[in-house]
Design an enzyme around this catalytic site. Structure first.
Site, mmCIF file in Angstrom:
data_model
loop_
_atom_site.group_PDB
_atom_site.id
_atom_site.type_symbol
_atom_site.label_atom_id
_atom_site.label_comp_id
_atom_site.label_asym_id
_atom_site.label_seq_id
_atom_site.Cartn_x
_atom_site.Cartn_y
_atom_site.Cartn_z
ATOM 1 N N GLU A 150 -19.781 -14.267 43.213
ATOM 2 C CA GLU A 150 -18.958 -14.420 44.411
ATOM 3 C C GLU A 150 -18.774 -15.874 44.829
ATOM 4 O O GLU A 150 -17.863 -16.182 45.605
ATOM 5 C CB GLU A 150 -19.556 -13.588 45.549
ATOM 6 C CG GLU A 150 -19.419 -12.092 45.276
ATOM 7 C CD GLU A 150 -20.045 -11.214 46.344
ATOM 8 O OE1 GLU A 150 -19.612 -10.055 46.485
ATOM 9 O OE2 GLU A 150 -20.990 -11.683 47.040
ATOM 10 N N TYR A 190 3.780 -4.728 27.261
ATOM 11 C CA TYR A 190 4.144 -5.870 28.091
ATOM 12 C C TYR A 190 4.639 -7.040 27.237
ATOM 13 O O TYR A 190 4.148 -7.267 26.135
ATOM 14 C CB TYR A 190 2.945 -6.346 28.908
ATOM 15 C CG TYR A 190 2.341 -5.304 29.808
ATOM 16 C CD1 TYR A 190 3.129 -4.299 30.363
ATOM 17 C CD2 TYR A 190 0.990 -5.312 30.121
ATOM 18 C CE1 TYR A 190 2.572 -3.340 31.204
ATOM 19 C CE2 TYR A 190 0.425 -4.366 30.955
ATOM 20 C CZ TYR A 190 1.220 -3.377 31.495
ATOM 21 O OH TYR A 190 0.674 -2.431 32.313
#
Length: 389
Positions: free
Chosen positions: A369, A295
């Site tokens: 979370e 990449y």
């Protein structure tokens, strides 16, 4: 714009996706689940530019007398071939595969962002596109596939966001133009001449040749690269021989490179080939270098960097937004940001002090979370600011 993050859905999506990870180029069930949820949300359209990737969009209805724009938000779908080491009640059900880079969180946040914007079309003009990209973790990467399929046509700006092992709910904005590194790799195969271990003079020792090559490779960064530039050359594999009394016929070296400057990337490749050929020749050995280009570095635009700093500070407060030079890892978001002005943001999802000591890709990597609604607020704010600005 005031809005409520759909936290119940956000957690439900994240836990389902965490339980059912799939590897790069195999995200059939993942993409099907995402498509089903996008249809339930009521986005304006969904396409599959590649078999396991999705593009969805929501068009704003706010009146304007200016030309409208399109901004793309991107997340990734694939998991890693890593056995998850956790006691989560929703841990991976797929043996040897897990979302220990946080792509489950990325998808869940993107679905929540799509839901918020679909419910508030009157708050913006223009179009928000949602890229659910396959195969970020495996070269050549899914982003290039999507770009080749035309997903960036008509897109004026692109935003990426990735969870990271950092303080929960904080955002890091890379202020360098390069938010990541370019990654390349090579396999070096050396052929000597096998011999009895007691008679090395009758052979050509590929281990010795390989050892000299490894030592020389470690001089590239220190002696050929500007010390103000980021660069890494890491030999990571060395294989040779099977028994102690035989000088082997062959040896193999694997290595990985990371750079930010395109000229440094080119120079390092040239130096690797020169070193391998020269050392092998000096010993009368043969050498073959198999190069794999990975990449490119993520190129950000100054406008998008400054926009992200302002928007994130306005949304989260100055104390929750930091800056850095970017990551030493590599990411194929670079394929999107090469086509339109882009920015790549980092969302802290748990630090060592908060009980999350392990970094991305570790078997025990954990996402708190509580960070996810913050990511949704940032994605929504970036989209609205760009389209209404």
């Amino acid at each position: 714009m005031h809005f409520d993050v759909p936290e119940t859905d956000l957690i439900r999506w994240r836990r389902h996706l965490h339980e059912h990870p799939e590897l790069a180029y195999r995200e059939e069930a993942t993409s099907a689940y995402v498509e089903e949820e996008l249809r339930a949300i009521g986005v304006d359209g969904i396409e599959r530019p590649v078999k396991t990737s999705l593009v969805a969009w929501v068009k704003g209805t706010k009146p304007t007398d200016k030309p409208t724009k399109t901004v793309a938000l991107r997340c990734d779908l694939d998991a890693l071939p890593v056995e998850e080491a956790s006691d989560l009640p929703f841990k991976s059900k797929n043996p040897g595969v897990s979302h220990v880079c946080g792509h489950d969180a990325h998808m869940a946040m993107m679905l929540a962002t799509a839901k918020v914007l679909a419910q508030h079309r009157d708050a913006f003009s223009g179009t928000v596109k949602f890229f659910f990209q396959h195969a970020e973790e495996q070269i050549p990467g899914g982003a290039a596939d999507m770009v080749a399929a035309g997903v960036m046509e008509g897109v004026d700006a692109v935003v990426g966001l990735h969870v990271w092992n950092a303080k929960t709910g904080t955002i890091l904005v890379a202020t360098d133009r390069q938010a990541s590194t370019a990654s390349d790799s090579a396999v070096i195969r050396i052929e000597g001449c096998g011999a009895h271990g007691s008679a090395p003079h009758t052979g050509i020792d590929p281990i010795l040749v390989g050892a000299e090559i490894v030592q020389a490779l470690h001089t590239i960064v220190s002696r050929n690269i500007n010390p103000e530039h980021f660069a890494v050359v890491s030999p990571t594999i060395f294989r040779a021989g099977t028994v102690v009394n035989v000088i082997p016929q062959t040896a193999e070296i694997g290595l990985n490179t990371r750079t930010k400057d395109p000229e440094d990337r080119k120079l390092i490749k040239e130096r690797i080939f020169t070193i391998c050929e020269s050392v092998a020749k000096a010993h009368g050995a043969k050498v073959e270098v198999e190069w794999e280009q990975g990449y490119a570095a993520i190129e950000q635009s100054d406008d998008m960097i400054n926009r992200a700093l302002r928007v994130c500070r306005e949304t989260l407060g100055e104390e929750n937004v930091g800056t850095w030079h970017g990551m030493s890892a590599s990411e194929d978001f670079s394929a999107f940001s090469a086509e339109a002005p882009g920015v790549y943001l980092i969302l802290g999802c748990g630090s060592a002090e908060e009980g999350c000591p392990y970094s991305n890709h570790h078997p025990s990597f954990r996402v708190r979370e509580e960070a996810l609604p913050v990511g949704v607020r940032v994605e929504v704010a970036m989209a609205l600011d760009y389209l209404n600005g």
